[in-house]
Design a protein around this motif. Structure first.
Motif, PDB file in Angstrom:
ATOM      1  N   PRO A  18       0.843  -1.202   0.000  1.00 43.92           N
ATOM      2  CA  PRO A  18       0.000   0.000   0.000  1.00 43.92           C
ATOM      3  C   PRO A  18       0.876   1.249   0.000  1.00 43.92           C
ATOM      4  O   PRO A  18       1.918   1.284   0.644  1.00 43.92           O
ATOM      5  N   GLU A  25      -7.945   6.028   3.989  1.00 43.28           N
ATOM      6  CA  GLU A  25      -8.009   4.662   3.455  1.00 43.28           C
ATOM      7  C   GLU A  25      -6.736   4.383   2.671  1.00 43.28           C
ATOM      8  O   GLU A  25      -6.369   5.138   1.778  1.00 43.28           O
ATOM      9  N   PHE A  27      -4.450   2.392  -0.005  1.00 44.22           N
ATOM     10  CA  PHE A  27      -4.659   1.719  -1.274  1.00 44.22           C
ATOM     11  C   PHE A  27      -3.355   1.153  -1.818  1.00 44.22           C
ATOM     12  O   PHE A  27      -2.306   1.769  -1.683  1.00 44.22           O
ATOM     13  N   HIS A  31      -5.413  -0.736  -6.705  1.00 47.24           N
ATOM     14  CA  HIS A  31      -6.657  -0.055  -6.323  1.00 47.24           C
ATOM     15  C   HIS A  31      -6.722   1.327  -6.955  1.00 47.24           C
ATOM     16  O   HIS A  31      -7.775   1.770  -7.415  1.00 47.24           O
ATOM     17  N   THR A  74      -8.339  -2.817   0.458  1.00 46.01           N
ATOM     18  CA  THR A  74      -7.889  -1.548   1.022  1.00 46.01           C
ATOM     19  C   THR A  74      -7.967  -1.670   2.539  1.00 46.01           C
ATOM     20  O   THR A  74      -8.473  -2.668   3.070  1.00 46.01           O
ATOM     21  N   SER A  75      -7.521  -0.656   3.247  1.00 46.19           N
ATOM     22  CA  SER A  75      -7.582  -0.702   4.707  1.00 46.19           C
ATOM     23  C   SER A  75      -9.023  -0.702   5.221  1.00 46.19           C
ATOM     24  O   SER A  75      -9.277  -1.066   6.362  1.00 46.19           O
TER      25      SER A  75
END
Length: 151
Positions: A18, A25, A27, A31, A74-75
């Motif tokens: 990420p 958030e 990514f 993403h 994603t988170s």
């Protein structure tokens, strides 16, 4: 896509971790490609640079309870396919499902109205010549079983 490739060429980006934080958030690069609606960039990341679409390990497991590999999230727990469906980007959905084997059945919180809307878009993209050839096959089937070949 050119900007992404230029940033990558600096050597300061790890494509398999990420790296973007948007409104809290996290990514992965894949993403971001889906959020940017760039099928070309997504293919560049996945096909040319082997960016993962599925998690390598979550809590010591690489597969979920159904035996499928867990998609990269994603988170906030959003998947590539889920984001593509939110954006109703048919080409990315097709790439992920058909070319990369990501099952729609693995998506949580599918909005049935959205799925129907996307299906409507997909069906409108299919040329009528493809549909007319299916009539010939339908005549040779009974309850989904082929009863004869070539009539």
């Amino acid at each position: 896509q050119d900007k992404a490739i230029a940033v990558f060429s600096t050597g300061n980006v790890n494509l398999s971790t990420p790296f973007a934080n948007v409104k809290g958030e996290l990514f992965y690069p894949v993403h971001c490609a889906v959020l940017g609606k760039s099928l070309t960039l997504l293919k560049w990341l996945v096909d040319e640079h082997c960016c993962p679409l599925r998690s390598i390990r979550i809590s010591g497991k690489t597969r979920d309870s159904s035996g499928s590999f867990t998609p990269i999230l994603t988170s906030r727990g959003r998947s590539l396919l889920g984001i593509a469906m939110e954006l109703e980007h048919v080409e990315i959905i097709r790439y992920l499902v058909v070319d990369k084997g990501m099952p729609l059945s693995g998506e949580k919180d599918l909005n049935m109205l959205r799925v129907i809307h996307i299906l409507d878009k997909v069906l409108r993209m299919i040329p009528s010549s493809v549909v007319s050839h299916s009539d010939e096959f339908e005549e040779s089937t009974t309850f989904g079983f082929v009863t004869s070949v070539n009539g």
